[in-house]
Design a protein around this motif. Structure first.
Motif, PDB file in Angstrom:
ATOM      1  N   GLU A   1      -1.342  -3.870   7.130  1.00 39.38           N
ATOM      2  CA  GLU A   1      -2.131  -3.169   6.108  1.00 39.38           C
ATOM      3  C   GLU A   1      -3.197  -2.275   6.729  1.00 39.38           C
ATOM      4  O   GLU A   1      -3.761  -2.575   7.781  1.00 39.38           O
ATOM      5  CB  GLU A   1      -2.811  -4.187   5.194  1.00 39.38           C
TER       6      GLU A   1
ATOM      7  N   TYR B   1      -3.146   3.732  -0.538  1.00 39.98           N
ATOM      8  CA  TYR B   1      -3.664   3.265  -1.825  1.00 39.98           C
ATOM      9  C   TYR B   1      -3.202   1.825  -2.051  1.00 39.98           C
ATOM     10  O   TYR B   1      -2.006   1.524  -1.946  1.00 39.98           O
ATOM     11  CB  TYR B   1      -3.134   4.167  -2.936  1.00 39.98           C
ATOM     12  N   ALA B   2      -4.132   0.930  -2.346  1.00 41.23           N
ATOM     13  CA  ALA B   2      -3.823  -0.499  -2.473  1.00 41.23           C
ATOM     14  C   ALA B   2      -2.994  -0.785  -3.724  1.00 41.23           C
ATOM     15  O   ALA B   2      -3.255  -0.233  -4.798  1.00 41.23           O
ATOM     16  CB  ALA B   2      -5.115  -1.303  -2.515  1.00 41.23           C
TER      17      ALA B   2
ATOM     18  N   ASP C   1      -9.144  10.080  -4.038  1.00 42.03           N
ATOM     19  CA  ASP C   1      -9.694  10.834  -2.915  1.00 42.03           C
ATOM     20  C   ASP C   1     -10.369  12.131  -3.359  1.00 42.03           C
ATOM     21  O   ASP C   1     -11.470  12.453  -2.898  1.00 42.03           O
ATOM     22  CB  ASP C   1      -8.579  11.161  -1.923  1.00 42.03           C
TER      23      ASP C   1
ATOM     24  N   ASP D   1      -3.470   6.947   7.602  1.00 38.39           N
ATOM     25  CA  ASP D   1      -4.273   5.844   7.077  1.00 38.39           C
ATOM     26  C   ASP D   1      -5.201   6.244   5.931  1.00 38.39           C
ATOM     27  O   ASP D   1      -5.402   5.471   4.981  1.00 38.39           O
ATOM     28  CB  ASP D   1      -5.115   5.228   8.197  1.00 38.39           C
ATOM     29  N   SER D   2      -5.762   7.433   6.003  1.00 34.19           N
ATOM     30  CA  SER D   2      -6.748   7.837   4.990  1.00 34.19           C
ATOM     31  C   SER D   2      -6.117   8.103   3.626  1.00 34.19           C
ATOM     32  O   SER D   2      -6.836   8.279   2.636  1.00 34.19           O
ATOM     33  CB  SER D   2      -7.500   9.087   5.457  1.00 34.19           C
TER      34      SER D   2
ATOM     35  N   LYS E   1      -6.909  -0.710   6.604  1.00 30.98           N
ATOM     36  CA  LYS E   1      -8.217  -1.153   6.111  1.00 30.98           C
ATOM     37  C   LYS E   1      -8.805  -0.116   5.155  1.00 30.98           C
ATOM     38  O   LYS E   1      -8.580   1.082   5.295  1.00 30.98           O
ATOM     39  CB  LYS E   1      -9.169  -1.388   7.276  1.00 30.98           C
ATOM     40  N   ASP E   2      -9.566  -0.620   4.184  1.00 24.70           N
ATOM     41  CA  ASP E   2     -10.303   0.243   3.250  1.00 24.70           C
ATOM     42  C   ASP E   2      -9.392   1.228   2.516  1.00 24.70           C
ATOM     43  O   ASP E   2      -9.689   2.428   2.401  1.00 24.70           O
ATOM     44  CB  ASP E   2     -11.407   1.019   3.989  1.00 24.70           C
ATOM     45  N   ALA E   3      -8.287   0.711   2.015  1.00 26.66           N
ATOM     46  CA  ALA E   3      -7.361   1.560   1.255  1.00 26.66           C
ATOM     47  C   ALA E   3      -8.017   2.041  -0.041  1.00 26.66           C
ATOM     48  O   ALA E   3      -8.887   1.379  -0.608  1.00 26.66           O
ATOM     49  CB  ALA E   3      -6.087   0.786   0.932  1.00 26.66           C
ATOM     50  N   LEU E   4      -7.579   3.197  -0.493  1.00 30.22           N
ATOM     51  CA  LEU E   4      -8.074   3.758  -1.748  1.00 30.22           C
ATOM     52  C   LEU E   4      -7.664   2.871  -2.917  1.00 30.22           C
ATOM     53  O   LEU E   4      -6.678   2.139  -2.849  1.00 30.22           O
ATOM     54  CB  LEU E   4      -7.508   5.162  -1.948  1.00 30.22           C
ATOM     55  N   ASN E   5      -8.406   2.957  -4.018  1.00 33.92           N
ATOM     56  CA  ASN E   5      -8.080   2.146  -5.186  1.00 33.92           C
ATOM     57  C   ASN E   5      -8.790   2.702  -6.414  1.00 33.92           C
ATOM     58  O   ASN E   5      -9.843   3.328  -6.302  1.00 33.92           O
ATOM     59  CB  ASN E   5      -8.502   0.686  -4.967  1.00 33.92           C
TER      60      ASN E   5
ATOM     61  N   GLN F   1       0.861  -1.180   0.000  1.00 34.29           N
ATOM     62  CA  GLN F   1       0.000   0.000   0.000  1.00 34.29           C
ATOM     63  C   GLN F   1       0.897   1.229   0.000  1.00 34.29           C
ATOM     64  O   GLN F   1       1.878   1.283   0.751  1.00 34.29           O
ATOM     65  CB  GLN F   1      -0.919   0.029   1.237  1.00 34.29           C
TER      66      GLN F   1
END
Length: 358
Positions: free
Chosen positions: A329, A270-271, A197, A266-267, A331-335, A143
């Motif tokens: 990792e 990116y995966a 984002d 965290d926000s 959670k809920d990474a951007l993609n 990530q």
């Protein structure tokens, strides 16, 4: 994660012509010699990989396990590797390519560089495949994240940033260093994270705000890390890196124990999935399959995770202790869908360069 690989191999075949009296025995001997040479050549498999591939760790383990010899060609950064693959289409310098992530892999795939191999995927690995791109075999995961120096902010009595928007505020002026997305894989990861984002229509304005707030752009991760505040002489407490970066100790405490001052925003994560593939026109297709099968094995996946601090795609592989505790990792990474990235990458990079005046 952010280490570097090398070695260039060029294979050449020659044709032997036998003529004259008594050619029977000579021809038989030549055929026998050529067969032996081919068999020896077939036991060498050549890999072109990004510069952080752990050759010195993987090579001896692979050779012992399979009986093959492994040659590794330095492909540079993931983006540079992709360009090399496209440029050498039809005359590949290796049997297997490794290190193209979901932001660049389809650029080469769409050019017809890769060829599907009969690789057996461990259970669960198929979830990381790109739809319609079976030639791309998931190798490991990561990530891309903005990292910050927790100690720096505590010592200054400042609140650490938690969002992309925070970095445009006056209190974070001149505190951020990132990589050029045209040259750097984590740089491209950050760019796509801001697009995911902020949106396609607003990301350029966001980067203009970052520029006005003093963001520094370097050529790559190594240059950026040299400016990061945990490095000797570094002054920037925020940099573009990886979710696994916090697993690297940043120093020692008074008792001599490792301390881990690097943290993730965290926000902003990116995966990423990194892929490998057999190359169309490769000389050793069977060796390519053997290598990829090995690299998906539990042992190889754990070895890569330990050395490069990457997340395995094989669910049977375990994370090293520091990575599990400090660099797990987000959670809920951007993609963004890889196909969309491939279709828009050139335009997005131009938009970014225009916004930055570069």
């Amino acid at each position: 994660m952010n280490k570097e690989f090398s070695a260039v191999a060029v294979l050449a075949l020659s044709t032997i012509v036998i003529s004259g009296c008594g050619a029977g025995n000579g021809t038989d001997k030549a055929a026998s010699d050529k067969s032996g040479s081919d068999q020896k050549a077939d036991k060498t498999v050549t890999l072109i990989a990004y510069d952080s591939f752990p050759t010195k760790d993987i090579q001896p383990a692979f050779e012992k396990k399979t009986g093959y010899k492994l040659k590794v060609v330095d492909g540079g950064d993931g983006a540079e590797l992709t360009n090399k693959l496209v440029m050498s289409k039809g005359a590949p310098v290796a049997d297997v390519a490794l290190g193209m992530d979901n932001n660049v892999a389809l650029t080469a795939a769409d050019k017809g560089v890769f060829e599907k191999a009969d690789v057996k995927l461990p259970e669960g690995v198929d979830q990381y495949q790109v739809k319609g791109q079976e030639a791309l075999v998931p190798f490991d995961r990561s990530q891309y994240c903005l990292n910050y120096d927790e100690k720096w902010f505590k010592d200054k009595g400042k609140q650490a940033p938690t969002s992309f928007e925070d970095l445009t505020k006056p209190e974070y002026k001149n505190l951020v260093v990132v990589e050029d997305p045209r040259k750097s894989t984590p740089g491209m990861g950050l760019l796509t994270a801001t697009i995911a984002d902020q949106g396609e229509n607003a990301f350029a304005d966001y980067w203009k705000k970052l520029k006005d707030n003093g963001v520094e752009v370097t050529g790559g991760w190594t240059d950026a890390f040299a400016k990061f505040s945990t490095s000797d002489g570094g002054t920037k407490p925020v940099m573009a890196g990886y979710a696994s970066s916090p697993a690297y100790p940043t120093g020692k405490d008074e008792a001599g124990k490792d301390v881990f001052n690097m943290k993730n925003m965290d926000s902003t994560c990116y995966a990423a999935v990194e892929y490998m593939s057999a190359l169309k026109g490769a000389k050793n297709t069977e060796g390519a399959k053997v290598l990829m099968d090995y690299l998906l094995s539990k042992d190889a996946q754990e070895l890569v995770s330990k050395v490069n601090y990457m997340y395995p795609v094989n669910s049977q592989a375990q994370l090293p202790k520091d990575l599990a505790e400090h660099g797990a990792e987000v959670k809920d990474a951007l993609n963004i869908d890889p196909k969309k990235v491939a279709d828009n990458r050139t335009a997005w990079l131009k938009t970014w360069a225009d916004a930055m005046g570069m």
